[in-house]
Design an enzyme around this catalytic site. Sequence first.
Site, PDB file in Angstrom:
ATOM      1  N   PHE A  50      45.640  82.948   3.035  1.00  0.00           N
ATOM      2  CA  PHE A  50      45.138  83.468   4.313  1.00  0.00           C
ATOM      3  C   PHE A  50      45.583  82.302   5.285  1.00  0.00           C
ATOM      4  O   PHE A  50      45.350  81.154   5.116  1.00  0.00           O
ATOM      5  CB  PHE A  50      43.268  83.202   4.034  1.00  0.00           C
ATOM      6  N   ASP A  74      49.388  74.621   4.678  1.00  0.00           N
ATOM      7  CA  ASP A  74      48.312  75.167   5.635  1.00  0.00           C
ATOM      8  C   ASP A  74      46.992  74.383   5.061  1.00  0.00           C
ATOM      9  O   ASP A  74      46.447  74.529   4.053  1.00  0.00           O
ATOM     10  CB  ASP A  74      48.219  76.633   5.449  1.00  0.00           C
ATOM     11  N   LYS A 123      39.862  73.600  11.656  1.00  0.00           N
ATOM     12  CA  LYS A 123      38.511  73.370  11.122  1.00  0.00           C
ATOM     13  C   LYS A 123      37.506  72.307  11.185  1.00  0.00           C
ATOM     14  O   LYS A 123      37.209  71.925  12.539  1.00  0.00           O
ATOM     15  CB  LYS A 123      38.622  73.707   9.427  1.00  0.00           C
TER      16      LYS A 123
HETATM   17  C1  LIG Z   1      43.938  78.162   5.384  1.00  0.00           C
HETATM   18  C2  LIG Z   1      43.560  78.760   6.576  1.00  0.00           C
HETATM   19  N1  LIG Z   1      44.612  78.944   7.351  1.00  0.00           N
HETATM   20  C3  LIG Z   1      44.154  79.219   8.667  1.00  0.00           C
HETATM   21  C4  LIG Z   1      43.004  79.826   8.919  1.00  0.00           C
HETATM   22  C5  LIG Z   1      42.856  80.347  10.538  1.00  0.00           C
HETATM   23  O1  LIG Z   1      41.859  79.474  11.085  1.00  0.00           O
HETATM   24  P1  LIG Z   1      41.164  79.999  12.398  1.00  0.00           P
HETATM   25  O2  LIG Z   1      40.040  80.812  12.030  1.00  0.00           O
HETATM   26  O3  LIG Z   1      40.575  78.520  13.120  1.00  0.00           O
HETATM   27  O4  LIG Z   1      42.027  80.498  13.222  1.00  0.00           O
HETATM   28  C6  LIG Z   1      41.955  79.781   7.991  1.00  0.00           C
HETATM   29  C7  LIG Z   1      40.670  80.322   8.453  1.00  0.00           C
HETATM   30  O5  LIG Z   1      39.830  80.444   7.465  1.00  0.00           O
HETATM   31  C8  LIG Z   1      42.231  79.008   6.859  1.00  0.00           C
HETATM   32  O6  LIG Z   1      41.309  79.192   5.887  1.00  0.00           O
END
Ligand SMILES: Cc1ncc(COP(=O)(O)O)c(C=O)c1O
Length: 435
Positions: A173, A258, A287
């Site tokens: 994700f 990520d 986050k």
């Molecule tokens: C690993 C990862 N990358 C990207 C995102 C996207 O982040 P945002 O919801 O702040 O756009 C998330 C959100 O859960 C995530 O867990």
Amino acid sequence: MDAEERKGTFAQELTDAGAGDASISADSSVRELLVRTMSDQYLLPTYTRQPLVLVRGEGAQVWDVNGRVYLDFVGGIAVALVGHCHPQVVSAVQQQAAELIHTSNLFYTEPAARLAARLAQQAQRAGLKQPRLFFANSGTEAVEAALKLARRFAAVVKGEPGRYEIISALGSFHGRTMGALAATGQEKYQRDFRPLPEGFRYVPYNDAAALGRAISEKTAAVILEAVQGEGGVRPADPGYLQAARRLTRERGALLILDEVQTGLGRTGSFFAFEQAGIQPDLICLAKGLGGGLPIGALIAAAPASQGFAPGSHASTFGGNPLACRAALAVLDVLEQEQLVKAAQAKGERLYQGLAALAQRFGLAQARGVGLMQALDLGTEAAAQVVDLAREEGLLVNAVSPTTLRLLPPLVTSSEQIQEALGALERALTRWRSSL
Ligand SMILES: Cc1ncc(COP(=O)(O)O)c(C=O)c1O
């Protein structure tokens, strides 16, 4: 007219008028009804919400509008890293809000400069060379920036325009904008939004051989999570991350980690990738960074940091003084309260407790790293157990139909972890006796 009807009429009158001021009523149950009615009527229905109106938070606890307290192991989906409303974060935000909230990136500001330096130092300590940052407003945007930088680095800096492919893992994700969504290797998120941008391909997670077969002279970057969060809390094998580092380096591609969910100490090290002893080219953070204020960050090590030049990427709000000042306070708290190290021991305690519950109730498994844990029930009952846990005073969420995810703030005490395990045990007992 009975009480329920009166509430209904009152809610309707207020929503019809579009007043939007839930504090208008002192009666908490009416306030709750108003907030839920207005939300359901005026917000687009993108979220499935738990039936709670939250009004206050402190540390690992939140209160609903009726004054009931909960242990918050949703933790703002990994945002409440230093807990809710940490006094240092509150004070920093209050001060900065009174001084300067926004300027645009056409000017220098001190909070952004200091935050970039602080995060660059952390990246340097983790072994990255000459790190530089770009500030965004969310995890998705941090990922989007990484993808754009990777393509531009290949096309412009290396002079290889045919090297545009991004490889990501199935079950990953990375966010919801079109680029980040294209990198998200899950059909359920992509299905309704085709066509997505071209040049993305997917490999099974934790399969170094498959990754080796996929990387080619077309690969601009490989993007991975050290622990797949939304994919069900699935840790990468250290050997897999090491193979990803070796293969990308050998074949001229960048490695993007990520760390939006795993970063900033949640897994017991500042960056989760440190536990595999590797150094990526690009790191995405968001986050917990802003203590609840929206901020994302892309960290780029040399030579990948040459990928952006003036004008190649931008954000109006990115790196605004308010969010950066909050983030500086979060980093202070992480250090002063030694929360990163504590996340290891607390995570182990949580894991052991979950593993004991898994054994006692015959569930599939507990899994996770540090304070990023999951309880896999092995059957599609996660939503029911989430509801029962809430009734027992514990907030968790279902990351899949079978799996509960627990992302407690790093400030959660050992007693609160025990309390949460007790609430979960009661919820599981009730679930079992309902079958
Ligand atoms: C690993 C990862 N990358 C990207 C995102 C996207 O982040 P945002 O919801 O702040 O756009 C998330 C959100 O859960 C995530 O867990």
